[in-house]
Structure formats: C-alpha cells, structure tokens
Design an enzyme around this catalytic site. Structure first.
Site, PDB file in Angstrom:
ATOM      1  N   GLY A 129       0.185 -43.543  19.386  1.00  0.00           N
ATOM      2  CA  GLY A 129       0.208 -43.832  17.955  1.00  0.00           C
ATOM      3  C   GLY A 129       0.428 -45.310  17.659  1.00  0.00           C
ATOM      4  O   GLY A 129       0.641 -46.134  18.561  1.00  0.00           O
ATOM      5  N   LEU A 160       2.943 -46.890  16.116  1.00  0.00           N
ATOM      6  CA  LEU A 160       4.264 -47.435  16.424  1.00  0.00           C
ATOM      7  C   LEU A 160       4.402 -47.733  17.906  1.00  0.00           C
ATOM      8  O   LEU A 160       4.941 -48.778  18.293  1.00  0.00           O
ATOM      9  CB  LEU A 160       5.354 -46.466  15.970  1.00  0.00           C
ATOM     10  CG  LEU A 160       6.789 -46.921  16.240  1.00  0.00           C
ATOM     11  CD1 LEU A 160       7.115 -48.178  15.447  1.00  0.00           C
ATOM     12  CD2 LEU A 160       7.784 -45.815  15.911  1.00  0.00           C
ATOM     13  N   ARG A 212       2.005 -48.443  19.938  1.00  0.00           N
ATOM     14  CA  ARG A 212       1.123 -49.571  20.261  1.00  0.00           C
ATOM     15  C   ARG A 212       1.697 -50.904  19.782  1.00  0.00           C
ATOM     16  O   ARG A 212       1.695 -51.900  20.521  1.00  0.00           O
ATOM     17  CB  ARG A 212      -0.242 -49.319  19.602  1.00  0.00           C
ATOM     18  CG  ARG A 212      -1.337 -50.266  20.026  1.00  0.00           C
ATOM     19  CD  ARG A 212      -2.674 -49.770  19.486  1.00  0.00           C
ATOM     20  NE  ARG A 212      -2.713 -49.788  18.032  1.00  0.00           N
ATOM     21  CZ  ARG A 212      -3.161 -50.827  17.316  1.00  0.00           C
ATOM     22  NH1 ARG A 212      -3.602 -51.911  17.928  1.00  0.00           N
ATOM     23  NH2 ARG A 212      -3.175 -50.777  16.005  1.00  0.00           N
ATOM     24  N   ARG A 272      -1.402 -35.509  21.927  1.00  0.00           N
ATOM     25  CA  ARG A 272      -2.350 -34.386  21.965  1.00  0.00           C
ATOM     26  C   ARG A 272      -3.651 -34.724  22.670  1.00  0.00           C
ATOM     27  O   ARG A 272      -4.274 -33.866  23.291  1.00  0.00           O
ATOM     28  CB  ARG A 272      -2.657 -33.922  20.541  1.00  0.00           C
ATOM     29  CG  ARG A 272      -1.505 -33.228  19.847  1.00  0.00           C
ATOM     30  CD  ARG A 272      -1.924 -32.704  18.494  1.00  0.00           C
ATOM     31  NE  ARG A 272      -2.966 -31.687  18.616  1.00  0.00           N
ATOM     32  CZ  ARG A 272      -3.566 -31.098  17.583  1.00  0.00           C
ATOM     33  NH1 ARG A 272      -3.243 -31.458  16.349  1.00  0.00           N
ATOM     34  NH2 ARG A 272      -4.476 -30.178  17.773  1.00  0.00           N
ATOM     35  N   ASP A 291      11.782 -45.682   0.955  1.00  0.00           N
ATOM     36  CA  ASP A 291      11.321 -46.443   2.105  1.00  0.00           C
ATOM     37  C   ASP A 291      12.296 -47.542   2.516  1.00  0.00           C
ATOM     38  O   ASP A 291      12.429 -47.846   3.706  1.00  0.00           O
ATOM     39  CB  ASP A 291       9.951 -47.070   1.808  1.00  0.00           C
ATOM     40  CG  ASP A 291       9.332 -47.734   3.025  1.00  0.00           C
ATOM     41  OD1 ASP A 291       9.228 -47.066   4.073  1.00  0.00           O
ATOM     42  OD2 ASP A 291       8.954 -48.919   2.936  1.00  0.00           O
ATOM     43  N   HIS A 332      17.481 -49.059   4.854  1.00  0.00           N
ATOM     44  CA  HIS A 332      17.703 -50.456   5.247  1.00  0.00           C
ATOM     45  C   HIS A 332      18.774 -51.132   4.396  1.00  0.00           C
ATOM     46  O   HIS A 332      19.753 -51.671   4.913  1.00  0.00           O
ATOM     47  CB  HIS A 332      16.409 -51.262   5.144  1.00  0.00           C
ATOM     48  CG  HIS A 332      15.318 -50.786   6.046  1.00  0.00           C
ATOM     49  ND1 HIS A 332      15.563 -50.188   7.260  1.00  0.00           N
ATOM     50  CD2 HIS A 332      13.970 -50.824   5.919  1.00  0.00           C
ATOM     51  CE1 HIS A 332      14.404 -49.885   7.844  1.00  0.00           C
ATOM     52  NE2 HIS A 332      13.439 -50.260   7.045  1.00  0.00           N
TER      53      HIS A 332
END
Length: 484
Positions: free
Chosen positions: A20, A22, A24, A51, A235, A240
């Site tokens: 995926g 993240l 990468r 998968r 988000d 954060h």
C-alpha cells in the site's frame, strides 16, 4: 557530539498492507534507514503481506523502487540497500479468508519479538486480529501496530478497542501517531521537565495563553475520498493537536515511564471543558485561477466538510484555570508550518513607561519545517538615544546548534517502529486515551451536524477564515504569523 546507535535483537516484522501507499512512502524507507544506521540486525526478517499475488523477488524490487523514490539519493547506499533487501519476503494474505495464514505462521520465529503492522483500514482490524490469534501469532512476544484513524467517533473507537482486546493485551497494542515521533515534540518534555528555568513558570500565574498551529500549504489532493468523510476535526484535532496539547499541559509524571506519561495525558483530556459554539471556527478553502477549491477535489460539490478548524479550549484544573489554549489547523494556508507558542504574561509593572508597548516573553517550539526552539526576550536596542526596547529571539535551530549531521533527525516512522521493537509505548496512545479524546470531540461534531451550517470559505494562501482572526481579537490577542 556523536549519536549513539543502539542495535536491537533480531525480530520479525510483518507489514499487512505491505504494497500500500503507506508502506511504500513511509514504512519501507524508514526500515531501510534504520538498517543503514546499524539498528536492524541482518538476522531480522521483514515480511510484506497483501491480497495481491507477488513473489518475494518482486516485492524486493517494489521495496527498492520505493526507497529510491522517497529518500534522497545521498541516503541510498548501494551495498546497504542490497543487504537490506535480503531481509524481505512476501506472503499473499487474505484478511477475511484463510489464504496465506499458515504460510505466514510458518515464517515466524517463536523465540523473538514479532511486530505486526496493520497498514490497512480499521474495518479489517477485527478479522486480522482473529486470524493472528487462531494461527498462534498473538502470543506474548507479539506487538500490534495500528494506524489512525482509530475510529471516527467514540462508539467506533470503543468497538475497535474491544475487537483488539479479544485477542491482544493492551500492553501489546501500539496505536501510532506519527506526530509524537517528531524530535521536537519529544524535546518538549525535555524542555519542561529537564530545566528548572521553565517548569516553575509553566502555569496560569505566568502564562497568558498558548497557541498550537499546524498549517499545511497543500490541499487534499488525491485524499479527497478519505478526507471528505473525516474533515480537519477528525483528521487533525482529535489526534495530532490533542496530543500536543496534552504534552504541553500535563503534570510531571512520577517517572519517565510509558503508563506514567499516558496517565498524565489522560488527566488533561478529561479536564478539558466542552467547547462553546462561539469559541470554534470552521473553514473550507476556495479555489483561485491556479488551484482548485475543496469542492472541486471531492465527489460532493456541496460538501460541508471543514478543511480548517480554530478553537479556544480551557482546562479546568489548578495549573491552567483561566489560561486559554488556542488551536488551529488547516489546509491550503499561507505556508506549511507547525509550532507551539507559550506566550507569557507581561511584567506586573513596567519601569519603562515611555516605551508604551507590550513585551511578552514567548517560548516557541517549531515542529516543522525547521525544527528548533526559540525564546523571545526584551533587551535595550543598541546605540544612543535613550532606553528603547526591542524584542529579540534566542534561537536554537537544531541544524545550527548541533550541526547538519546531528540535526539530521530520523523520520518519525523510523523512531516509532524501533520503539515498537524495543517495547516502549511512551509515544503511543492508550485505548482509554483515544476514547477520552473522542468523548470530547464528538459533541463538537454533533453540534455542526445538527446546525447544518456550512463552513466559512477562505482564500487559498491565506491564514484562514476572518472569523478565526476575530476569535483572538475579541480577547485582545493575535494569532502569531505563520512562518515556514
């Protein structure tokens, strides 16, 4: 000054969602950097699982491409990269079925630390945890890493916690927030609790107010689908900014221990007052001739999702009673910059009456892009002409003070992944902490949903909506200018 590199014992790390975005962009480059730094031994193994059908050789090629794409060329050493890629293998895995689980279990070592990184959506957490347990991979030596968003409200966060708790102990679960891996965020604790100069002044008697800013110059880009379901409150604020607020406001823990630190952070969240509607501003960026507006980047052309939030919060405890905390975050703002500013009160009496200006001491902790700490002090302006006062910064930019090599900090993911392997949960959120943050956030979102009021538009490249400025001006204060 030479950094100490502490190697770790051989371990097994499984990246579920290993092909995926993240993995990468962040996880694989971070692992290579720690290997190159000598922290990952050559007997460790890193297993990508997803998968899609892929050979281990093809996965190594995938990892090499990612590392070369997302790291500077100077960081990629041919010999080190070749050795690192030998640690990698791949398993085709079905999160909801039985494909690949026996093969994965067969690769794992029972006599070493096993870290399982859920680099997938939370909808799969329950299925994955169940199968890890079924196939004997959820024992005492296993540590589970889960990414945000950890739920989208209190109910879903509780459900996720309960899913994981069926098969894993809380001591095994590492809820990752990459902001806590930043060097300056951790330095905040060192500044507070390692210096007698600051801690006696760290309270409402001496602090006028505190500002926390996390500003981004980019829009939502390709994340429009996810972002339109979350918005800036879910988000950024709920995790954060909440974590930064906790580190600033918490009481000194009895010792620097994961649960002792997280106990004090939890107390802060529980002491937060509900936010009144007139103490919060929502915004959504518009477009201009060159950049598209938010509604042009998401499926819903009448979306009321906020891309900007500014709010005033109060903490009802002895240390902070009466001291406001101003938080703001947004996309497509003037500059990319994150900072915490502690604005101290004026001196109770000024002997320099002719000056006629306010001279606050301000302690600024810069998180990005130029990490460092700055203390603003008042001095006499050099030269003749009387006692003219001027505010100057005592600036400790890490790159200047420590030198370019020492200030070349590890990426947050590098630090956090190694903390998982070492079993250090200090920089990871505990389940009750996550639930408490949602309990504070949910009523704010419910108020917005009930009102049906659209967020206030703001121009790209600005400092946000005008109402956010008024939030400060009505209190006789001003936001600090966003500086890169």
């Amino acid at each position: 000054m030479v950094s100490r590199v502490i190697p770790v014992e051989a371990f097994d790390l499984v990246i579920i969602g290993g092909t995926g975005d993240l993995a990468r962009r962040k996880i694989l480059p971070a692992l290579y950097q720690r290997f190159n730094a000598g922290q990952i031994g050559k007997k460790s193994q890193i297993i990508g699982a997803a998968r899609g059908e892929m050979t281990s050789e093809a996965y190594r090629a995938f990892a090499e491409e990612a590392i070369r794409e997302f790291l500077d060329k100077s960081d990629v050493k041919v010999r080190a990269l070749k050795s690192f890629l030998k640690l990698l293998s791949y398993v085709t895995l079905d999160a909801k079925g039985e494909t690949g689980w026996e093969e994965l279990a067969g690769k794992m070592h029972s006599d070493r630390i096993r870290a399982i990184y859920f680099s997938v959506g939370p909808s799969l957490f329950g299925d994955l945890a169940k199968r890890l347990h079924k196939h004997g991979m959820a024992g005492e030596g296993t540590r589970l890493v889960v990414e945000k968003p950890f739920g989208r409200d209190l109910a879903s966060a509780k459900e996720l916690n309960q899913m994981l708790a069926r098969h894993f102990d809380e001591s095994q679960i590492y809820r990752i927030d990459h902001y806590l891996g930043k060097e300056t965020v951790q330095n905040l604790m060192a500044v507070r609790f390692g210096n007698m100069l600051f801690e006696p002044l760290w309270n409402s008697q001496y602090v006028d107010h505190i500002q926390i800013t996390v500003a981004e110059s980019v829009g939502v880009g390709t994340r429009g689908g996810y972002y339109d379901r979350s918005g800036a409150m879910r988000d950024m604020v709920q995790n954060h900014l909440m974590q930064l607020l906790c580190l600033i406001a918490m009481e000194p823990p009895a010792k620097f221990d994961p649960d002792a630190v997280r106990d004090e952070k939890l107390k802060v969240i529980r002491a937060l007052d509900p936010v009144e509607p007139d103490n919060i501003v929502r915004g959504q960026y518009e477009g201009d001739g060159e950049r598209p507006g938010y509604r042009n980047q998401v499926e819903s052309r009448d979306s009321t999702t906020e891309t900007f939030v500014a709010l005033k919060a109060h903490i009802s405890n002895w240390r902070w009673a009466g001291t406001p905390f101003y938080l703001r975050t947004g996309k497509r703002l003037k500059d990319r910059a994150s900072e915490i500013a502690i604005i101290f009160k004026d001196a109770p009496h000024s002997i320099f009456e002719e000056d006629g200006q306010r001279h606050n001491n301000i302690l600024t902790i810069r998180l990005q892009p130029n990490e460092g700490i700055e203390l603003g002090v008042t001095i006499k302006e050099p030269g003749p002409g009387g006692m003219r006062l001027v505010d100057v910064p005592l600036d400790m930019s890490f790159a200047e003070v420590l030198g370019p090599d020492e200030a070349d900090f590890p990426d947050a993911y590098e630090r956090l992944i190694m903390d998982v392997i070492r079993g250090n949960q200090t920089l990871f959120m505990r389940g009750d902490e996550v639930e408490a943050a949602w309990a504070w956030t949910d009523p704010i979102i419910a108020e917005w949903d009930g009102s049906g009021q659209a967020p206030e538009p703001y121009a790209p490249g600005s400092s946000g909506p005008e109402s956010a400025m008024f939030l400060m001006h009505r209190d006789g204060r001003r936001w600090r200018e966003i500086k890169p």
